[in-house]
Design an enzyme around this catalytic site. Structure first.
Site, PDB file in Angstrom:
ATOM      1  N   GLU A 141      -3.991 -60.398  33.741  1.00  0.00           N
ATOM      2  CA  GLU A 141      -3.592 -60.813  35.083  1.00  0.00           C
ATOM      3  C   GLU A 141      -4.799 -61.233  35.915  1.00  0.00           C
ATOM      4  O   GLU A 141      -5.909 -60.742  35.708  1.00  0.00           O
ATOM      5  CB  GLU A 141      -2.881 -59.645  35.791  1.00  0.00           C
ATOM      6  CG  GLU A 141      -1.531 -59.332  35.168  1.00  0.00           C
ATOM      7  CD  GLU A 141      -0.836 -58.118  35.761  1.00  0.00           C
ATOM      8  OE1 GLU A 141       0.403 -58.147  35.844  1.00  0.00           O
ATOM      9  OE2 GLU A 141      -1.506 -57.136  36.130  1.00  0.00           O
ATOM     10  N   CYS A 172      -9.543 -62.667  41.869  1.00  0.00           N
ATOM     11  CA  CYS A 172      -9.948 -61.450  41.160  1.00  0.00           C
ATOM     12  C   CYS A 172      -9.530 -61.657  39.700  1.00  0.00           C
ATOM     13  O   CYS A 172      -8.345 -61.838  39.413  1.00  0.00           O
ATOM     14  CB  CYS A 172      -9.208 -60.267  41.790  1.00  0.00           C
ATOM     15  SG  CYS A 172      -9.495 -58.712  40.944  1.00  0.00           S
ATOM     16  N   CYS A 212      -8.790 -51.911  29.085  1.00  0.00           N
ATOM     17  CA  CYS A 212     -10.128 -51.434  29.427  1.00  0.00           C
ATOM     18  C   CYS A 212     -10.399 -50.167  28.637  1.00  0.00           C
ATOM     19  O   CYS A 212      -9.491 -49.355  28.439  1.00  0.00           O
ATOM     20  CB  CYS A 212     -10.215 -51.139  30.928  1.00  0.00           C
ATOM     21  SG  CYS A 212     -11.876 -50.681  31.481  1.00  0.00           S
ATOM     22  N   CYS A 265     -10.724 -44.483  33.133  1.00  0.00           N
ATOM     23  CA  CYS A 265     -10.743 -43.768  34.413  1.00  0.00           C
ATOM     24  C   CYS A 265      -9.297 -43.341  34.729  1.00  0.00           C
ATOM     25  O   CYS A 265      -8.392 -44.181  34.727  1.00  0.00           O
ATOM     26  CB  CYS A 265     -11.288 -44.673  35.513  1.00  0.00           C
ATOM     27  SG  CYS A 265     -12.933 -45.310  35.120  1.00  0.00           S
ATOM     28  N   CYS A 325      -6.813 -45.254  37.254  1.00  0.00           N
ATOM     29  CA  CYS A 325      -6.671 -46.714  37.158  1.00  0.00           C
ATOM     30  C   CYS A 325      -5.636 -47.069  36.103  1.00  0.00           C
ATOM     31  O   CYS A 325      -5.696 -46.594  34.966  1.00  0.00           O
ATOM     32  CB  CYS A 325      -8.019 -47.334  36.802  1.00  0.00           C
ATOM     33  SG  CYS A 325      -7.947 -49.118  36.548  1.00  0.00           S
ATOM     34  N   GLY A 384     -10.463 -54.674  32.981  1.00  0.00           N
ATOM     35  CA  GLY A 384     -11.625 -54.619  32.104  1.00  0.00           C
ATOM     36  C   GLY A 384     -12.918 -54.231  32.772  1.00  0.00           C
ATOM     37  O   GLY A 384     -13.037 -54.205  33.995  1.00  0.00           O
ATOM     38  N   SER A 392     -18.770 -48.872  40.832  1.00  0.00           N
ATOM     39  CA  SER A 392     -17.645 -47.981  41.096  1.00  0.00           C
ATOM     40  C   SER A 392     -18.122 -46.538  40.968  1.00  0.00           C
ATOM     41  O   SER A 392     -18.145 -45.982  39.885  1.00  0.00           O
ATOM     42  CB  SER A 392     -16.515 -48.261  40.102  1.00  0.00           C
ATOM     43  OG  SER A 392     -16.011 -49.554  40.335  1.00  0.00           O
ATOM     44  N   LEU A 393     -18.516 -45.964  42.087  1.00  0.00           N
ATOM     45  CA  LEU A 393     -19.120 -44.623  42.050  1.00  0.00           C
ATOM     46  C   LEU A 393     -18.033 -43.541  42.169  1.00  0.00           C
ATOM     47  O   LEU A 393     -17.971 -42.635  41.368  1.00  0.00           O
ATOM     48  CB  LEU A 393     -20.152 -44.497  43.173  1.00  0.00           C
ATOM     49  CG  LEU A 393     -21.135 -43.345  43.007  1.00  0.00           C
ATOM     50  CD1 LEU A 393     -22.082 -43.591  41.840  1.00  0.00           C
ATOM     51  CD2 LEU A 393     -21.941 -43.123  44.288  1.00  0.00           C
ATOM     52  N   HIS A 394     -17.241 -43.628  43.213  1.00  0.00           N
ATOM     53  CA  HIS A 394     -16.083 -42.757  43.438  1.00  0.00           C
ATOM     54  C   HIS A 394     -16.380 -41.307  43.767  1.00  0.00           C
ATOM     55  O   HIS A 394     -15.495 -40.592  44.226  1.00  0.00           O
ATOM     56  CB  HIS A 394     -15.078 -42.828  42.273  1.00  0.00           C
ATOM     57  CG  HIS A 394     -14.591 -44.215  42.008  1.00  0.00           C
ATOM     58  ND1 HIS A 394     -14.078 -45.006  42.999  1.00  0.00           N
ATOM     59  CD2 HIS A 394     -14.575 -44.964  40.882  1.00  0.00           C
ATOM     60  CE1 HIS A 394     -13.737 -46.189  42.494  1.00  0.00           C
ATOM     61  NE2 HIS A 394     -14.039 -46.193  41.220  1.00  0.00           N
ATOM     62  N   ASN A 413      -4.654 -46.727  45.354  1.00  0.00           N
ATOM     63  CA  ASN A 413      -3.379 -47.405  45.134  1.00  0.00           C
ATOM     64  C   ASN A 413      -2.576 -46.638  44.111  1.00  0.00           C
ATOM     65  O   ASN A 413      -3.142 -46.114  43.146  1.00  0.00           O
ATOM     66  CB  ASN A 413      -3.635 -48.837  44.652  1.00  0.00           C
ATOM     67  CG  ASN A 413      -4.254 -49.694  45.739  1.00  0.00           C
ATOM     68  OD1 ASN A 413      -3.711 -49.799  46.839  1.00  0.00           O
ATOM     69  ND2 ASN A 413      -5.407 -50.277  45.465  1.00  0.00           N
ATOM     70  N   CYS A 456      -6.258 -53.111  43.651  1.00  0.00           N
ATOM     71  CA  CYS A 456      -7.271 -52.473  42.802  1.00  0.00           C
ATOM     72  C   CYS A 456      -6.647 -51.400  41.922  1.00  0.00           C
ATOM     73  O   CYS A 456      -5.956 -50.513  42.414  1.00  0.00           O
ATOM     74  CB  CYS A 456      -8.330 -51.780  43.652  1.00  0.00           C
ATOM     75  SG  CYS A 456      -9.195 -52.879  44.749  1.00  0.00           S
TER      76      CYS A 456
HETATM   77  N1  SAH Z   1     -14.271 -51.809  35.434  1.00  0.00           N
HETATM   78  C1  SAH Z   1     -14.852 -52.352  36.630  1.00  0.00           C
HETATM   79  C2  SAH Z   1     -14.006 -53.448  37.205  1.00  0.00           C
HETATM   80  C3  SAH Z   1     -12.677 -52.988  37.779  1.00  0.00           C
HETATM   81  S1  SAH Z   1     -12.815 -53.218  39.462  1.00  0.00           S
HETATM   82  C4  SAH Z   1     -15.096 -51.241  37.624  1.00  0.00           C
HETATM   83  O1  SAH Z   1     -14.595 -50.146  37.416  1.00  0.00           O
HETATM   84  O2  SAH Z   1     -15.833 -51.441  38.583  1.00  0.00           O
HETATM   85  C5  SAH Z   1     -11.505 -52.386  40.116  1.00  0.00           C
HETATM   86  C6  SAH Z   1     -11.947 -51.440  41.209  1.00  0.00           C
HETATM   87  O3  SAH Z   1     -10.783 -50.752  41.631  1.00  0.00           O
HETATM   88  C7  SAH Z   1     -12.905 -50.398  40.675  1.00  0.00           C
HETATM   89  O4  SAH Z   1     -13.782 -49.972  41.666  1.00  0.00           O
HETATM   90  C8  SAH Z   1     -11.943 -49.296  40.328  1.00  0.00           C
HETATM   91  O5  SAH Z   1     -12.564 -48.051  40.214  1.00  0.00           O
HETATM   92  C9  SAH Z   1     -10.985 -49.364  41.484  1.00  0.00           C
HETATM   93  N2  SAH Z   1      -9.710 -48.720  41.202  1.00  0.00           N
HETATM   94  C10 SAH Z   1      -9.181 -48.425  40.011  1.00  0.00           C
HETATM   95  N3  SAH Z   1      -7.989 -47.821  40.152  1.00  0.00           N
HETATM   96  C11 SAH Z   1      -7.754 -47.744  41.468  1.00  0.00           C
HETATM   97  C12 SAH Z   1      -6.679 -47.255  42.252  1.00  0.00           C
HETATM   98  N4  SAH Z   1      -5.621 -46.712  41.678  1.00  0.00           N
HETATM   99  N5  SAH Z   1      -6.769 -47.349  43.581  1.00  0.00           N
HETATM  100  C13 SAH Z   1      -7.844 -47.915  44.166  1.00  0.00           C
HETATM  101  N6  SAH Z   1      -8.892 -48.403  43.498  1.00  0.00           N
HETATM  102  C14 SAH Z   1      -8.851 -48.322  42.157  1.00  0.00           C
END
Ligand code: SAH
Length: 369
Positions: free
Chosen positions: A108, A121, A128, A132, A135, A183, A240-242, A316, A359
């Site tokens: 997508e 995007c 992937c 995580c 996601c 991915g 993507s630190l989180h 999300n 995201c």
């Molecule tokens: N694999 C790469 C590219 C994906 S980018 C990465 O992780 O950076 C997508 C972004 O959305 C990343 O920062 C990911 O962590 C974030 N993301 C994934 N699931 C999400 C969710 N359920 N809600 C909000 N952000 C999310």
């Protein structure tokens, strides 16, 4: 340091995607023309039609003799992606396209029009491998890497939709590209770098879009970040630190067991020094998991002397996940604490949520009607 591959093994050996001019450098494109008994300049002509005019109709390539056009198109621009469905929301300003690849694999991309820009995007892999837990893309694992042609085709299709006036508001120009679809871009390194060159090379070799409008988002593959900074491309990096602590990050972003927070930030700092680009820290705010004020405090301390910007993403919803977005007041407090350290912070909008296009929601399944 342990050696980590930048191209991960694919679980299944498949028939390779047909080669496309977007898989090659400009020199290789000319060599390909010659290999096929054509003069080298045919490659430049096709590149002009593809990248400058965004044309996929060989009948309009009038600088190529009519009886040669279909052969030339077969060599350079075989069909790689086919539109399956389009879903829109925000009065059409957000649109999610589902694409089928030559082997039936689905990916997508999401196109978003804002007042001042149009962003696409894109996906760099089908599925992937980073796993995580919050996601949707990670839940089914990695199907395969996309080729540079397959990634570039998503971008060219978006650029074409813009000039064709398919988005409300009329004709537009694609201005921004984010590798934030399905991915992990740095786990498909070579194809992603080839795509970055296709995006940034001036016409006719590429789309001529400024590297500062292109963002590569990564879970933090340190060796990939280190390699990317030496490519001379200088796109924007998002990490993507989180969470700022290794203990929680080991479970939120499992690759953290290989690359710790400190190492990831050090690599991002080195990237920033080499390229002059401020980087982004992406932080999905998950209720009662990573949104406590002590974590905001720790993040503020980690980032206060770095050239980084924090992008908070309200979580999300994804199928089967027990987690949910933070309370408004916790989100506001998180922002306040980061700002008290002088760290620039924005809260990302939740564009595309209604169509599972925000995201972390891309999972690319054909919906049963
Ligand atoms: N694999 C790469 C590219 C994906 S980018 C990465 O992780 O950076 C997508 C972004 O959305 C990343 O920062 C990911 O962590 C974030 N993301 C994934 N699931 C999400 C969710 N359920 N809600 C909000 N952000 C999310």
């Amino acid at each position: 340091m342990t050696e980590i591959k930048l191209v991960f093994d694919e679980p299944v050996q498949r028939k390779k995607a047909p080669k496309h001019l977007a898989d090659f450098s400009p020199e290789e494109r000319r060599a390909l023309a010659v290999e096929n008994g054509l003069p080298a300049f045919r490659a430049n002509q096709v590149a002009t039609h593809y990248f400058t005019h965004l044309s996929n109709d060989p009948e309009t390539w009038t600088d190529i003799p009519a009886d040669m056009r279909s052969k030339v198109a077969e060599i350079f621009t075989p069909k790689l992606i086919e539109l399956v469905t389009t879903r829109t929301t925000d009065n059409g300003m957000t649109r999610k396209d589902l694409w089928k690849l030559h082997d039936g694999v689905l990916v997508e991309s999401v196109l978003m029009r804002y007042t001042d820009r149009v962003t696409v995007c894109i996906s760099s892999q089908a599925g992937c491998g980073m796993n995580c837990p919050f996601c949707a893309t990670g839940q089914a694992g990695l199907t395969r890497n996309l080729t540079a042609g397959e990634i570039t085709e998503q971008i060219v299709a978006a650029a074409r939709a813009c000039v064709n006036g398919e988005l409300p508001g009329g004709e537009a120009r694609l201005s921004n590209i984010v590798f934030m679809g399905m991915g992990e871009p740095l786990a498909n390194y070579n194809a992603v770098v080839r795509t970055l060159r296709n995006i940034t090379a001036p016409n006719p070799d590429g789309l001529g879009i400024s590297a500062r409008s292109v963002t590569v988002s990564t879970v933090g593959l340190v060796n990939g970040i280190e390699k990317l900074m030496d490519e001379g491309i200088n796109c924007t990096l998002a990490v993507s630190l989180h969470t700022p602590d290794d203990e929680l990050r080991d479970s939120l972003v499992p690759i953290n067991s290989r690359f710790k927070v400190r190492e990831v930030l050090a690599a991002a700092d080195a990237y920033e020094k080499k390229t002059g680009r401020r980087y982004s820290i992406e932080y999905a705010l998950i209720r009662d998991i990573n949104d406590q004020s002590w974590r905001a405090d720790l993040l503020g301390r980690l980032l206060k002397s770095r050239n980084a910007h924090v992008n908070l993403i309200p979580l999300n919803p994804t199928p089967g996940s027990k987690w949910t977005a933070s309370r408004r007041e916790d989100e506001a407090e998180f922002v306040r604490i980061l700002e008290s350290y002088g760290v620039p912070v924005t809260v990302r909008d939740t564009r595309g949520r209604e169509i599972d296009g925000a995201c972390g929601q891309l999972a690319a399944a054909e919906k049963s009607k």
